[in-house]
Design a protein around this motif. Structure first.
Motif, PDB file in Angstrom:
ATOM      1  N   MET A  18      -1.211   5.571  -4.853  1.00  0.00           N
ATOM      2  CA  MET A  18      -2.502   5.131  -5.363  1.00  0.00           C
ATOM      3  C   MET A  18      -3.618   6.119  -5.043  1.00  0.00           C
ATOM      4  SD  MET A  18      -1.601   2.561  -6.971  1.00  0.00           S
ATOM      5  CE  MET A  18      -3.233   2.147  -7.544  1.00  0.00           C
ATOM      6  N   PHE A  24      -2.325  -0.288 -10.980  1.00  0.00           N
ATOM      7  CA  PHE A  24      -3.009  -0.828  -9.809  1.00  0.00           C
ATOM      8  C   PHE A  24      -2.621  -2.278  -9.556  1.00  0.00           C
ATOM      9  CE2 PHE A  24      -6.603  -3.174  -7.980  1.00  0.00           C
ATOM     10  CZ  PHE A  24      -6.715  -2.513  -6.760  1.00  0.00           C
ATOM     11  N   GLN A  38      -1.015  -2.776  -5.902  1.00  0.00           N
ATOM     12  CA  GLN A  38      -2.132  -2.968  -4.975  1.00  0.00           C
ATOM     13  C   GLN A  38      -1.677  -3.573  -3.650  1.00  0.00           C
ATOM     14  OE1 GLN A  38      -4.980  -5.991  -6.106  1.00  0.00           O
ATOM     15  NE2 GLN A  38      -3.549  -6.962  -7.512  1.00  0.00           N
TER      16      GLN A  38
END
Length: 280
Positions: free
Chosen positions: A203, A262, A266
């Motif tokens: 990420m 995402f 996440q």
């Protein structure tokens, strides 16, 4: 007295939540406007507060007609996936060796990797370009993958080294007794335990690689090898118009994969950040 204090704390907490919500909406509005505007008809496009009357797809049709979107997407995906994969492979092994070897040479190697974090990118542009020309790698996707990998290795090695130190050595000793070699022990036992670090690493790097504009414009010349972000800029420059509808449509298509990624990753990123803050 305690009741008054609790009520005051509740009010302060409520006010803080409302304030944070307003700040979040302030940051989210440009994204919402980007998506909504890409579906607005031309006559309604420049009204930022108006919602689209219908699902107008003309901007997307024009974008697909004038830009090879699928080629840009595949180039961006190939460069991003190749870079992330190579970063994970090299940095995880380097971080593991540095964390497990007490020799001073490996400590020096650790600081050598870390020193790469303080070197500004701009100072290496001309040498990197000359190196790419000398190696006949200019205008190749492989060169972009190597550049992104080299730029991310210092931080990634630092992360993996810290996470590896939190893994008990007894696990490796048990694997060794079962006949596992170092290489097999790392990939089958240690690396799965580093998944929070890997998720965080993905990420932290994927956004910069996917959205990079300067690198492709500087090191890629063939339009067939351009990434999505470079295509957006070239579309605006080549058309020399103020028709922002197709540009908004291209931006939405370029942003959507990151938003989807995402949502799926996440939890790994949050877990990695929490573990890193506690273990560090």
């Amino acid at each position: 007295m305690n009741t008054l204090l609790s009520k005051r704390k509740d009010r302060v907490g409520l006010a803080s939540e409302v304030l944070l919500l307003l700040v979040a909406l302030l940051f989210l509005y440009p994204i919402l406007y980007l998506v909504l505007a890409s579906f607005k008809e031309p006559g309604q496009f420049y009204n930022p507060l108006a919602w689209p009357d219908s699902l107008y797809l003309g901007h997307y049709e024009k974008a697909f007609q004038k830009v090879n979107v699928w080629s840009g997407f595949m180039n961006t995906f190939a460069i991003s996936a190749g870079s992330i994969g190579l970063i994970i492979i090299v940095s995880s092994m380097a971080g593991y060796v540095i964390a497990r070897m007490p020799h001073k040479f490996f400590q020096f190697l650790f600081y050598f990797f870390i020193s790469g974090m303080v070197i500004p990118l701009q100072t290496g542009m001309i040498p990197i370009f000359k190196m790419g020309v000398a190696l006949h790698l200019i205008d190749t996707r492989s060169f972009m993958i190597l550049l992104y990998t080299a730029g991310a290795i210092p931080m990634a090695t630092f992360m993996y080294s810290g996470f590896t130190k939190s893994v008990p050595r007894e696990i490796e000793e048990s694997a060794s007794l079962d006949g596992y070699g170092k290489f097999r022990t790392f990939w089958l036992i240690i690396f799965p335990l580093l998944l929070p670090a890997t998720g965080t690493l993905i990420m932290l790097n994927i956004y910069g690689i996917w959205n990079d504009l300067f690198g492709p414009l500087l090191y890629l010349k063939d339009p067939a090898k351009m990434t999505l972000m470079a295509q957006v800029v070239q579309f605006k420059a080549n058309n020399q118009s103020i028709d922002y509808g197709p540009i908004f449509a291209l931006c939405v298509m370029a942003t959507l994969p990151l938003i989807i990624l995402f949502f799926f990753t996440q939890k790994y990123m949050m877990k990695g950040l929490i573990i890193g803050s506690v273990k560090g």
